[in-house]
Scaffold this motif. Structure first.
Motif, PDB file in Angstrom:
ATOM      1  N   PRO A 289       0.749  -1.230  -0.164  1.00  0.00           N
ATOM      2  CA  PRO A 289       0.037   0.060  -0.012  1.00  0.00           C
ATOM      3  C   PRO A 289       0.742   1.317  -0.118  1.00  0.00           C
ATOM      4  O   PRO A 289       0.049   2.480  -0.037  1.00  0.00           O
ATOM      5  N   THR A 290       2.280   1.161   0.157  1.00  0.00           N
ATOM      6  CA  THR A 290       3.043   2.449   0.115  1.00  0.00           C
ATOM      7  C   THR A 290       4.108   2.265  -0.401  1.00  0.00           C
ATOM      8  O   THR A 290       4.862   1.246  -0.795  1.00  0.00           O
ATOM      9  N   LEU A 291       4.773   3.441  -1.285  1.00  0.00           N
ATOM     10  CA  LEU A 291       5.949   3.179  -1.936  1.00  0.00           C
ATOM     11  C   LEU A 291       7.215   3.061  -0.982  1.00  0.00           C
ATOM     12  O   LEU A 291       8.052   2.236  -1.349  1.00  0.00           O
ATOM     13  N   GLY A 292       7.198   3.590   0.250  1.00  0.00           N
ATOM     14  CA  GLY A 292       8.331   3.045   1.227  1.00  0.00           C
ATOM     15  C   GLY A 292       8.260   1.554   1.481  1.00  0.00           C
ATOM     16  O   GLY A 292       9.384   1.142   1.723  1.00  0.00           O
ATOM     17  N   ILE A 293       7.106   0.678   1.576  1.00  0.00           N
ATOM     18  CA  ILE A 293       7.276  -0.780   1.673  1.00  0.00           C
ATOM     19  C   ILE A 293       7.997  -1.141   0.524  1.00  0.00           C
ATOM     20  O   ILE A 293       8.771  -1.944   0.629  1.00  0.00           O
ATOM     21  N   PRO A 395      -6.338  -2.240   8.102  1.00  0.00           N
ATOM     22  CA  PRO A 395      -5.901  -1.494   9.208  1.00  0.00           C
ATOM     23  C   PRO A 395      -6.402  -0.043   8.918  1.00  0.00           C
ATOM     24  O   PRO A 395      -6.342   0.296   7.553  1.00  0.00           O
ATOM     25  N   GLU A 396      -6.441   0.635   9.862  1.00  0.00           N
ATOM     26  CA  GLU A 396      -7.096   2.099   9.698  1.00  0.00           C
ATOM     27  C   GLU A 396      -6.024   2.846   8.999  1.00  0.00           C
ATOM     28  O   GLU A 396      -6.358   3.873   8.170  1.00  0.00           O
ATOM     29  N   TRP A 397      -4.732   2.672   9.286  1.00  0.00           N
ATOM     30  CA  TRP A 397      -3.710   3.457   8.598  1.00  0.00           C
ATOM     31  C   TRP A 397      -3.525   3.235   6.941  1.00  0.00           C
ATOM     32  O   TRP A 397      -2.984   4.109   6.249  1.00  0.00           O
ATOM     33  N   GLN A 398      -4.209   2.142   6.488  1.00  0.00           N
ATOM     34  CA  GLN A 398      -3.929   1.684   5.268  1.00  0.00           C
ATOM     35  C   GLN A 398      -4.877   2.360   4.219  1.00  0.00           C
ATOM     36  O   GLN A 398      -6.020   2.252   4.325  1.00  0.00           O
ATOM     37  N   ARG A 399      -4.420   3.001   3.369  1.00  0.00           N
ATOM     38  CA  ARG A 399      -5.249   3.928   2.361  1.00  0.00           C
ATOM     39  C   ARG A 399      -5.305   3.092   1.107  1.00  0.00           C
ATOM     40  O   ARG A 399      -6.085   3.757   0.308  1.00  0.00           O
ATOM     41  N   ASN A 400      -4.506   2.143   0.800  1.00  0.00           N
ATOM     42  CA  ASN A 400      -4.540   1.530  -0.679  1.00  0.00           C
ATOM     43  C   ASN A 400      -4.483   0.056  -0.591  1.00  0.00           C
ATOM     44  O   ASN A 400      -3.919  -0.381   0.625  1.00  0.00           O
ATOM     45  N   PHE A 401      -4.947  -0.582  -1.407  1.00  0.00           N
ATOM     46  CA  PHE A 401      -4.975  -2.100  -1.143  1.00  0.00           C
ATOM     47  C   PHE A 401      -5.067  -2.713  -2.758  1.00  0.00           C
ATOM     48  O   PHE A 401      -5.489  -2.267  -3.552  1.00  0.00           O
ATOM     49  N   THR A 402      -4.280  -3.651  -2.695  1.00  0.00           N
ATOM     50  CA  THR A 402      -3.834  -4.573  -3.986  1.00  0.00           C
ATOM     51  C   THR A 402      -3.307  -3.897  -4.998  1.00  0.00           C
ATOM     52  O   THR A 402      -2.904  -2.835  -4.460  1.00  0.00           O
ATOM     53  N   SER A 403      -3.401  -4.125  -6.360  1.00  0.00           N
ATOM     54  CA  SER A 403      -2.735  -3.435  -7.086  1.00  0.00           C
ATOM     55  C   SER A 403      -3.324  -3.495  -8.497  1.00  0.00           C
ATOM     56  O   SER A 403      -4.144  -4.421  -8.953  1.00  0.00           O
TER      57      SER A 403
END
Length: 536
Positions: A289-293, A395-403
């Motif tokens: 869900p993030t570019l950092g991950i 989770p609440e922090w996650q704003r994006n899912f799958t791709s």
């Protein structure tokens, strides 16, 4: 709705209804080609020829990708975009019959459509063509651009088009995908959009195997075949594979719905001789869900590749396949599309569609159901309801899912993500999973695909006409876009394309494909003599 817009939408809806037969057949044509990523030659050619007949100007091979294109019609603002995808998935060959049957004369694990992208592309095509003819009839002016986007299964073309400037200067985009997600089959994405997908290929080459061992230690200087050989490229690939399995636990905590997958493109290119395999390639694809991950996962992969090469007398290199951003919502255009979905209404399925589904259930030893499809395929679902259900597992922090690489459009203009039903079979118990061939067979049946495909086409056409007719809608969408990006294109929170403008699309890699040999057309794995195989 003002009378002129009402008439324009009715014109578009009638055009789809009057042309439904050949559009349905075109969908089946693309479905039957079943061409995998980067190798969709027949599918792309079919789209280009069709769009030329409808007076679109075409750039073939856009972005340096032979199976990509950009089709343009009209002049002036607004500039509105939509797209087709048409790649199939290796390992999913299936005839449109209610039992497992890969295509005759082909390797049983050849490609087939899963989502299906054939439906995706023809739904968007229907909407763009219907809007075009309605605009011509009612004197409306705008520029429509329709992209041919290959290799979506590896998120391949849209990051390339974005990096090379093809999405610059648009006013809005419409992204569509067939849906069989039980919590939202006929709706639009709301705040939660797709996450990021990165993929690269690690190559191992055994360039100097003679440096592996001191040849003066050989009892016979000429006895190379009796000596310890350099491990070479296969061992490097195997070490890369196993090290990555071991270190996957340490890439990122088990949260955020991230995943990592691999595919061996080249397995050594050597026979079973006492010679080191010189060349091997393994592809990794990861989504989060993030570019950092994404960056953290890549750091571990690079370290593993270096160590695997060092241990096996090889050199390692990396070749990027793709890098996508995460999806950026725009509720303004999403609401416009949803209102049109309510106007058109949900798809309706015939008894013939249900009968085919029941036959699959019967052939699987199940009791055929009165309604064999999952719930909500004939219901329009408000986006807020869809969002609420969709986020239950996140989770609440996650704003994006799958791709999905449609996310590239979202950073260049306000974009809506539309879904309409592609029915899936209802499981007899919560823990039951239908085999993949059953879902794939459904995708090749017009009575099952067409209802959702043509609902989507009408919604796309109506949304285009709204955006053409009401400049205030676009201005409102851009106000939201600027707020979310901290100032619009180039703003504080805007994310630029992740690939460089001079990126070379990975069309030359050894992707699975159909080939022609002296034996005829085959999958890249030759058609087997099944009588020579014996189950263990």
């Amino acid at each position: 709705m003002p009378a002129p817009l009402y008439e324009a939408k009715n014109t578009a809806f009638r055009w789809i209804e009057e042309n439904a037969d050949w559009l349905s057949e075109f969908d089946l044509e693309i479905w039957r080609y079943a061409e995998p990523a980067w190798r969709e030659y027949k599918s792309a050619r079919a789209y280009v020829e069709l769009l030329r007949r409808h007076n679109f100007d075409i750039e073939v091979g856009s972005g340096g990708m032979p199976t990509a294109f950009v089709a343009s019609w009209g002049t002036g603002r607004p500039v509105l975009g939509a797209y087709a995808e048409y790649d199939a998935v290796p390992g999913n060959s299936q005839e449109p019959v209610p039992y497992r049957k890969p295509r005759e004369g082909m390797h049983p694990w050849a490609a087939g459509h899963t989502d299906p992208h054939s439906m995706l592309g023809v739904a968007a095509l229907s909407g763009v063509l219907a809007a075009k003819y309605a605009m011509e009839k009612h004197g409306l002016r705008a520029t429509l651009r329709f992209f041919g986007e290959p290799a979506e299964k590896v998120c391949g073309s849209k990051p390339v088009h974005a990096a090379k400037g093809y999405y610059d200067g648009f006013d809005a985009f419409i992204a569509y995908h067939p849906s069989y997600y039980p919590k939202g089959t006929n709706t639009v994405a709301w705040e939660t959009h797709c996450g990021s997908y990165w993929s690269c290929v690690f190559t191992f080459e055994c360039v100097e195997p003679e440096r592996w061992i001191d040849r003066s230690l050989f009892p016979d200087v000429g006895g190379t075949h009796a000596a310890a050989r350099c491990p070479g490229a296969i061992d490097a690939l195997c070490l890369m594979y196993t090290m990555t399995k071991y270190t996957k636990e340490a890439m990122f905590p088990h949260t955020g719905s991230w995943s990592l997958n691999e595919f061996i493109l080249v397995g050594g290119d050597a026979t079973a001789d006492n010679l080191p395999p010189r060349f091997a390639q393994i592809q990794y694809a990861w989504r989060s869900p993030t570019l950092g991950i994404q960056e953290q996962i890549y750091r571990v992969l690079v370290n593993n590749a270096k160590r695997a090469a060092e241990a096996t007398g090889c050199r390692a290199s990396v070749r990027w396949v793709t890098k996508t951003r995460v999806g950026l919502p725009n509720l303004t255009v999403s609401r416009v599309a949803y209102d049109n979905l309510e106007l058109v209404g949900p798809p309706r399925y015939s008894e013939a569609a249900r009968a085919f589904a029941r036959e699959i259930q019967r052939n699987l030893g199940l009791e055929p159901m009165e309604d064999p499809f999952i719930d909500d395929v004939e219901r329009v679902i408000p986006p807020e309801e869809y969002e609420s259900k969709f986020r239950l597992a996140l989770p609440e922090w996650q704003r994006n899912f799958t791709s999905d690489d449609y996310v590239e459009y979202t950073w260049h203009a306000p974009t809506v993500r539309l879904y309409t039903a592609r029915p899936r079979l209802r499981p007899p118990t919560p823990d039951y999973a239908y085999p993949a061939w059953a879902d794939n067979a459904l995708g090749g049946r017009p009575e099952i695909v067409d209802p959702g495909m043509f609902v989507a086409g009408k919604v796309i056409a109506a949304t285009i006409l709204d955006l053409v007719t009401y400049p205030a809608l676009l201005e409102q969408a851009w106000v939201e876009f600027r707020e979310r990006t901290g100032g619009g294109i180039g703003g504080q929170h805007w994310v630029a394309p992740l690939l460089p403008a001079d990126f070379a699309p990975p069309i030359d890699l050894r992707w699975p494909e159909y080939i022609t040999t002296v034996r005829g057309e085959e999958w890249w794995i030759p058609t087997p003599n099944l009588d020579a195989y014996h189950l263990l």
